[in-house]
Design a protein around this motif. Structure first.
Motif, mmCIF file in Angstrom:
data_model
loop_
_atom_site.group_PDB
_atom_site.id
_atom_site.type_symbol
_atom_site.label_atom_id
_atom_site.label_comp_id
_atom_site.label_asym_id
_atom_site.label_seq_id
_atom_site.Cartn_x
_atom_site.Cartn_y
_atom_site.Cartn_z
ATOM 1 N N LEU A 1 46.967 34.829 19.552
ATOM 2 C CA LEU A 1 46.627 34.492 18.172
ATOM 3 C C LEU A 1 45.811 33.207 18.155
ATOM 4 O O LEU A 1 46.236 32.185 18.713
ATOM 5 C CB LEU A 1 47.883 34.295 17.331
ATOM 6 C CG LEU A 1 48.634 35.537 16.849
ATOM 7 C CD1 LEU A 1 49.142 36.390 18.015
ATOM 8 C CD2 LEU A 1 49.792 35.142 15.945
ATOM 9 N N VAL A 2 44.639 33.248 17.535
ATOM 10 C CA VAL A 2 43.789 32.066 17.388
ATOM 11 C C VAL A 2 43.915 31.587 15.948
ATOM 12 O O VAL A 2 43.453 32.263 15.016
ATOM 13 C CB VAL A 2 42.321 32.365 17.730
ATOM 14 C CG1 VAL A 2 41.481 31.090 17.631
ATOM 15 C CG2 VAL A 2 42.204 32.976 19.118
ATOM 16 N N ALA B 1 43.842 36.591 5.630
ATOM 17 C CA ALA B 1 43.854 36.438 7.083
ATOM 18 C C ALA B 1 44.047 34.974 7.454
ATOM 19 O O ALA B 1 43.529 34.071 6.788
ATOM 20 C CB ALA B 1 42.553 36.964 7.668
ATOM 21 N N THR B 2 44.778 34.729 8.515
ATOM 22 C CA THR B 2 45.017 33.367 9.011
ATOM 23 C C THR B 2 44.662 33.223 10.485
ATOM 24 O O THR B 2 44.467 32.105 10.953
ATOM 25 C CB THR B 2 46.488 32.965 8.824
ATOM 26 O OG1 THR B 2 47.324 33.905 9.519
ATOM 27 C CG2 THR B 2 46.865 32.955 7.348
ATOM 28 N N HIS B 3 44.610 34.342 11.224
ATOM 29 C CA HIS B 3 44.383 34.290 12.666
ATOM 30 C C HIS B 3 43.404 35.373 13.099
ATOM 31 O O HIS B 3 43.279 36.412 12.450
ATOM 32 C CB HIS B 3 45.693 34.506 13.445
ATOM 33 C CG HIS B 3 46.709 33.425 13.258
ATOM 34 N ND1 HIS B 3 47.499 33.332 12.132
ATOM 35 C CD2 HIS B 3 47.080 32.386 14.064
ATOM 36 C CE1 HIS B 3 48.315 32.284 12.255
ATOM 37 N NE2 HIS B 3 48.085 31.703 13.413
ATOM 38 N N GLN C 1 47.548 25.636 4.368
ATOM 39 C CA GLN C 1 47.625 27.016 3.887
ATOM 40 C C GLN C 1 47.906 27.975 5.015
ATOM 41 O O GLN C 1 48.586 28.969 4.855
ATOM 42 C CB GLN C 1 46.323 27.396 3.191
ATOM 43 C CG GLN C 1 46.079 26.596 1.931
ATOM 44 C CD GLN C 1 44.686 26.867 1.350
ATOM 45 O OE1 GLN C 1 43.908 27.597 1.965
ATOM 46 N NE2 GLN C 1 44.395 26.276 0.220
ATOM 47 N N CYS C 2 47.307 27.709 6.206
ATOM 48 C CA CYS C 2 47.518 28.599 7.362
ATOM 49 C C CYS C 2 48.938 28.515 7.848
ATOM 50 O O CYS C 2 49.456 29.431 8.409
ATOM 51 C CB CYS C 2 46.560 28.255 8.491
ATOM 52 S SG CYS C 2 44.834 28.587 8.062
ATOM 53 N N PRO D 1 36.289 37.564 11.433
ATOM 54 C CA PRO D 1 35.657 36.839 10.324
ATOM 55 C C PRO D 1 36.457 35.673 9.778
ATOM 56 O O PRO D 1 35.879 34.751 9.186
ATOM 57 C CB PRO D 1 35.473 37.932 9.257
ATOM 58 C CG PRO D 1 35.329 39.190 10.043
ATOM 59 C CD PRO D 1 36.278 39.026 11.201
ATOM 60 N N VAL D 2 37.780 35.660 9.972
ATOM 61 C CA VAL D 2 38.569 34.551 9.438
ATOM 62 C C VAL D 2 38.188 33.222 10.087
ATOM 63 O O VAL D 2 38.413 32.151 9.517
ATOM 64 C CB VAL D 2 40.082 34.827 9.630
ATOM 65 C CG1 VAL D 2 40.485 34.718 11.095
ATOM 66 C CG2 VAL D 2 40.921 33.864 8.789
ATOM 67 N N LEU D 3 37.587 33.263 11.277
ATOM 68 C CA LEU D 3 37.141 32.022 11.918
ATOM 69 C C LEU D 3 35.953 31.413 11.209
ATOM 70 O O LEU D 3 35.685 30.214 11.343
ATOM 71 C CB LEU D 3 36.771 32.286 13.384
ATOM 72 C CG LEU D 3 37.873 32.818 14.302
ATOM 73 C CD1 LEU D 3 37.340 32.948 15.724
ATOM 74 C CD2 LEU D 3 39.106 31.927 14.268
#
Length: 338
Positions: free
Chosen positions: A213-214, A124-126, A337-338, A190-192
């Motif tokens: 998208l965050v 996950a990235t966002h 990486q993001c 959870p990615v945050l």
């Protein structure tokens, strides 16, 4: 007369564009079903754009100062972000943080009906907030079927429907379907709070949809700039991860805001401090961890949000906080990486 001429010109331009499109698709030997799908979507989108005005069509906006353009972007994002209790509280506690997030960490994405947002097992990235349309989220998992079916409330998010079938190896597979609606649900939060989150299911746009998208890396960078925002988010992250680690059964990327909004809001409160023990336990060693939380595994809370709480528990925040990830990577490396 001038308006009629303009309409005629637009109609001729549309006809020419679609003629060129069909010619191009035939020359490239695009399969017929895909050609039909592309043409129908573009026809619908062309008609929609004729009936509505987008920001890019208002060229005079480019004359605004950077500050005013930023305030406009913030005003466009905040009403949708406020579906999440944390962002809603940040609006009053630290408006400057929401301003920065809107201009540095948030983007938009359009999905046509049938488009995929991500696939199971991907990193996950966002985090995603649905602002228009609807998505269908499907997740399949092996084992623990009877327990999850008997008590779906124990899963991370309420379940829309469950189906059980057999896989090729003869094992039982649980198929879970959830509906993600606009103005109340969000995806992959959870990615945050941990960079090791892997997507659990497959969201597919049921209707034409639009999402905010965050970006997880930029979200961390922006929060590190403001002490009030950092302190508030540290409390939330600590409580959220403690709750997430207690979910031993089926986890999900989806948060149904209309059903668990009150629970999510409770994570913003500071829990009472436990009484000191006679013999303090040793602090966990800062070893690298590669937990797959999506598989129901546990994660060390100190490792997960140490980058969130360290500044609050030791020294005043510097203008730019150092956000180290769970795997020891720096903020710069994580953003790359993001």
């Amino acid at each position: 007369t001038g308006s009629l001429t303009q309409l005629r010109s637009l109609s001729e331009d549309m006809s020419k564009q679609f003629t060129n499109l069909r010619r191009y698709l035939r020359q490239q030997r695009i399969p017929g079903p895909l050609r039909f799908k592309l043409e129908k979507y573009l026809e619908h989108e062309w008609q929609r754009q004729k009936e509505s005005i987008s920001l890019k069509d208002v060229t005079i906006v480019g004359m605004l100062s950077d500050q005013l353009q930023g305030e406009l972007q913030c005003a466009l994002c905040v009403p949708h972000l406020s579906v999440h209790p944390l962002f809603k509280l940040l609006e009053s506690v630290s408006p400057v943080t929401l301003f920065r997030l809107s201009n540095r960490a948030i983007s938009r994405k359009m999905l046509a009906a049938g488009d995929s947002l991500f696939l199971p097992g991907e990193n996950a990235t966002h985090m995603y907030v649905v602002i228009a349309g609807r998505l269908r989220y499907v997740k399949q998992s092996l084992g623990e079927i009877a327990a999850a079916a008997a008590d779906p409330a124990e899963s991370m998010a309420p379940v829309g429907s469950m189906e059980t079938c057999d896989d090729q190896s003869g094992g039982a597979v649980l198929s879970v379907t959830e509906w993600v609606d606009s103005s109340e649900d969000w995806i992959a939060e959870p990615v945050l709070w941990t960079p090791t989150w892997k997507h659990m299911g497959h969201p597919i746009s049921y209707l034409k949809s639009e999402l905010l998208l965050v970006d997880a890396g930029r979200f961390a960078e922006v929060l590190g700039l403001n002490p009030q925002a950092m302190e508030l988010t540290s409390v939330y992250a600590r409580n959220f991860m403690a709750w997430l680690n207690e979910q031993d059964r089926q986890l999900s990327d989806i948060t149904q805001g209309d059903q668990v909004g009150a629970l999510i809001a409770s994570f913003l409160k500071v829990a009472p401090e436990p009484r000191p023990s006679p013999r303090p336990s040793p602090r966990p060693s800062p070893r690298a961890a590669a937990h797959h939380l999506g598989g129901g595994g546990k994660a060390d809370n100190d490792l997960i949000y140490s980058h969130l709480i360290a500044a609050n528990s030791t020294a005043p925040l510097a203008p730019q906080a150092d956000w180290d990830g769970i795997d020891g990577s720096t903020d710069q490396e994580r953003r790359a990486q993001c």
